[in-house]
Design an enzyme around this catalytic site. Structure first.
Site, PDB file in Angstrom:
ATOM      1  N   CYS A 233       8.101   9.866  -0.596  1.00  0.00           N
ATOM      2  CA  CYS A 233       7.134  10.844  -0.131  1.00  0.00           C
ATOM      3  C   CYS A 233       6.824  11.781  -1.288  1.00  0.00           C
ATOM      4  CB  CYS A 233       7.743  11.614   1.037  1.00  0.00           C
ATOM      5  SG  CYS A 233       6.786  13.044   1.497  1.00  0.00           S
TER       6      CYS A 233
ATOM      7  N   HIS B 229       4.783   4.786  12.307  1.00  0.00           N
ATOM      8  CA  HIS B 229       4.940   4.790  10.848  1.00  0.00           C
ATOM      9  C   HIS B 229       5.988   5.841  10.502  1.00  0.00           C
ATOM     10  CE1 HIS B 229       3.317   4.553   6.627  1.00  0.00           C
ATOM     11  NE2 HIS B 229       3.773   5.792   6.586  1.00  0.00           N
TER      12      HIS B 229
ATOM     13  N   HIS C  55       9.145   7.380   7.933  1.00  0.00           N
ATOM     14  CA  HIS C  55       9.882   7.473   6.668  1.00  0.00           C
ATOM     15  C   HIS C  55      11.305   7.928   6.980  1.00  0.00           C
ATOM     16  CE1 HIS C  55       6.633   7.081   3.533  1.00  0.00           C
ATOM     17  NE2 HIS C  55       5.913   7.153   4.634  1.00  0.00           N
TER      18      HIS C  55
ATOM     19  N   ARG D 128       0.833  -1.203   0.000  1.00  0.00           N
ATOM     20  CA  ARG D 128       0.000   0.000   0.000  1.00  0.00           C
ATOM     21  C   ARG D 128       0.875   1.263   0.000  1.00  0.00           C
ATOM     22  NH1 ARG D 128      -1.002   4.797   2.015  1.00  0.00           N
ATOM     23  NH2 ARG D 128      -0.606   4.032   4.135  1.00  0.00           N
ATOM     24  N   ASP D 129       1.416   1.647   1.138  1.00  0.00           N
ATOM     25  CA  ASP D 129       2.186   2.895   1.184  1.00  0.00           C
ATOM     26  C   ASP D 129       3.458   2.800   0.349  1.00  0.00           C
ATOM     27  OD1 ASP D 129       2.316   5.560   2.117  1.00  0.00           O
ATOM     28  OD2 ASP D 129       3.840   5.010   3.584  1.00  0.00           O
TER      29      ASP D 129
ATOM     30  N   ASN E 166       9.822   4.491   3.232  1.00  0.00           N
ATOM     31  CA  ASN E 166       9.489   3.986   4.571  1.00  0.00           C
ATOM     32  C   ASN E 166      10.710   3.264   5.123  1.00  0.00           C
ATOM     33  OD1 ASN E 166       6.888   3.978   2.924  1.00  0.00           O
ATOM     34  ND2 ASN E 166       6.072   3.573   4.950  1.00  0.00           N
TER      35      ASN E 166
END
Lengths: 299, 299
Positions: free
Chosen positions: A237, A204, A206, A12-13, A246
């Protein structure tokens, strides 16, 4: 800290900002391999509007084919009630609902202001509770906003207090743009815990400015027992150019394995997935362990 | 922790493994700019045998032209007495003496075993004391050895105890190959402090496997007040392929500035040096701040 739960958010991310589209078949293979490597929670899909995130437009198709293994839980990102209904229809085990910490971030990313996002979360919470689907609320841009700059810890805590009223199963503190530092992690985690007693926290991070791994380990030190990771450290990002994404599943695993923290995930299996993913995406992934090698060397 | 001392080791450890030779003039410009940016301790040169490290063969020429600014201290790496004499003749303010933690690393890198390296350090200590030159002893491969694998904390502490007998001004814990983790930093720092009471500790971390920044910040948390950094994060490891080198001056500064820790160093000036260095070396540097930008944005 003896064990840590890792959530693979690569599908997903991780993929969200990749320019090369991954096929549905490849996404399913990625998820299958993550499950085989020992990951037990996977953020597999997003139910944002397909035209907004073309890479993740095949959420229903992906969810239709993920391996259903006892103990493995699949999450979908959900921005509103319409997304929730899609998620429920697709058969997710959990939904990850986003609430932003600043008005500007909320309007630009969710299309509504913070108050409306909180209202939406409250409605989603009620419906999810009636279906048995677990809920996470992600506090986006909790460490800083690409539009508004600094975000006061008190502001984040105030929003967390409102979120907690609708009883989420988990609250995730997200450094969406990779600006946080370990002291900020501690203040936020302790502050949110105080207004959401008993709600497990998730981190979470990055690695945009090389603070991601320090933040992740600091979070574990102050009682956050669940971390988002992506195989290969993919997941750039959209607001900030950086070769890092991430925090990487394999690099986090390296540190945890060396520290004697149990995760149930096999680092060598993850390294294989990472190499495969790098080939599929047509670029080197930002994670370092695949290049540097594990230690001590197994040869 | 209110302030931290950063030692710029780019001119020495940073350049040591760079394939493109930097001219003496460029090295002096690098050092001048670091001083102008606010760095007050600079590891400028190495007195290893010139044929062993061609990049650093011009130590005497560099030292002859560094800017002599009150409060700025220049160090040279020294592996033996012959190196010490060269260092003294060249006018360094401090010497950094290397003692390895394993027999294999010591023989391959210093050409002598650990016992002989300790004896050499003791002789250097006596001579340095009589000249007023400050001494650091770097415990190389203190977090793991590329040849022998794991290094027991007790082993490192035992060597540190021997080193402390000759009264160094500082002991540096070096993760030469970038394998350490924050818990190991804490154990080593606390253990070495116990056998070397009153001797300030310094940390030297490589980000080979993405643990470098977490280690650096963990070191500060347990009383290490001095960190080695390199502009741009240059400084690859000869034993391990990784795009990352030493922890980068600008990325460490980003974290410290955000945490309100004083260093006296101007991050924007360092970003300029990093961009210049990247051009001179003909490659992108591993540091991330130059690409991601400071936060909050100053525009």
């Amino acid at each position: 800290m003896h064990s840590v739960e890792l959530i693979e958010v690569g599908p997903r991310d991780g993929l969200q900002n990749e320019s090369r589209l991954l096929s549905t078949v490849d996404k399913i293979e990625l998820i299958e391999c993550c499950v085989a490597a020992g990951l037990r929670r996977i953020e597999a899909v997003s139910f944002a509007r397909p035209e907004k995130v073309p890479q993740l437009a095949d959420a229903e198709d992906v969810m239709a084919s993920v391996p259903r293994v006892p103990g493995v839980s699949y999450a979908g990102l959900v921005l509103n009630r319409k997304g929730l209904y899609r998620a429920l229809a697709a058969g997710v085990d959990e939904v990850n609902v986003v609430v932003a910490t600043t008005e500007e971030f909320s309007r630009r990313n969710l299309g509504v202001g913070v108050e409306d996002a909180l209202k939406s979360w409250t409605e989603i919470a009620a419906e999810a509770a009636s279906t048995g689907v677990r809920t996470t609320v992600t506090l986006a841009a909790a460490f800083g906003c690409p539009f508004s700059g600094d975000v006061a810890v008190e502001e984040v805590i105030g929003i967390a207090r409102r979120i907690a009223e609708a009883r989420p199963d988990e609250i995730s503190l997200a450094d969406t743009i990779g600006v946080g530092t370990p002291d900020q992690v501690r203040r936020l985690a302790n502050g949110v815990r105080a207004v959401a007693p008993g709600v497990p926290l998730r981190g979470h991070f990055h690695n945009t400015r090389n603070t991601g791994y320090a933040n992740a380990l600091a979070a574990l030190d102050c009682g956050v027992a669940t971390l988002d990771v992506t195989v290969g450290g993919i997941g750039g990002c959209p607001y900030t150019p950086s070769p890092q994404g991430n925090v990487a599943t394999e690099d986090v695993l390296y540190a945890l394995d060396r520290m004697g923290v149990r995760t149930g995930v096999d680092v060598n299996a993850v390294l294989d997935i990472s190499a495969w993913l790098s080939e599929r995406l047509g670029r080197e992934v930002p994670a370092l362990l695949g290049r540097a090698g594990t230690f001590p060397p197994t040869t």
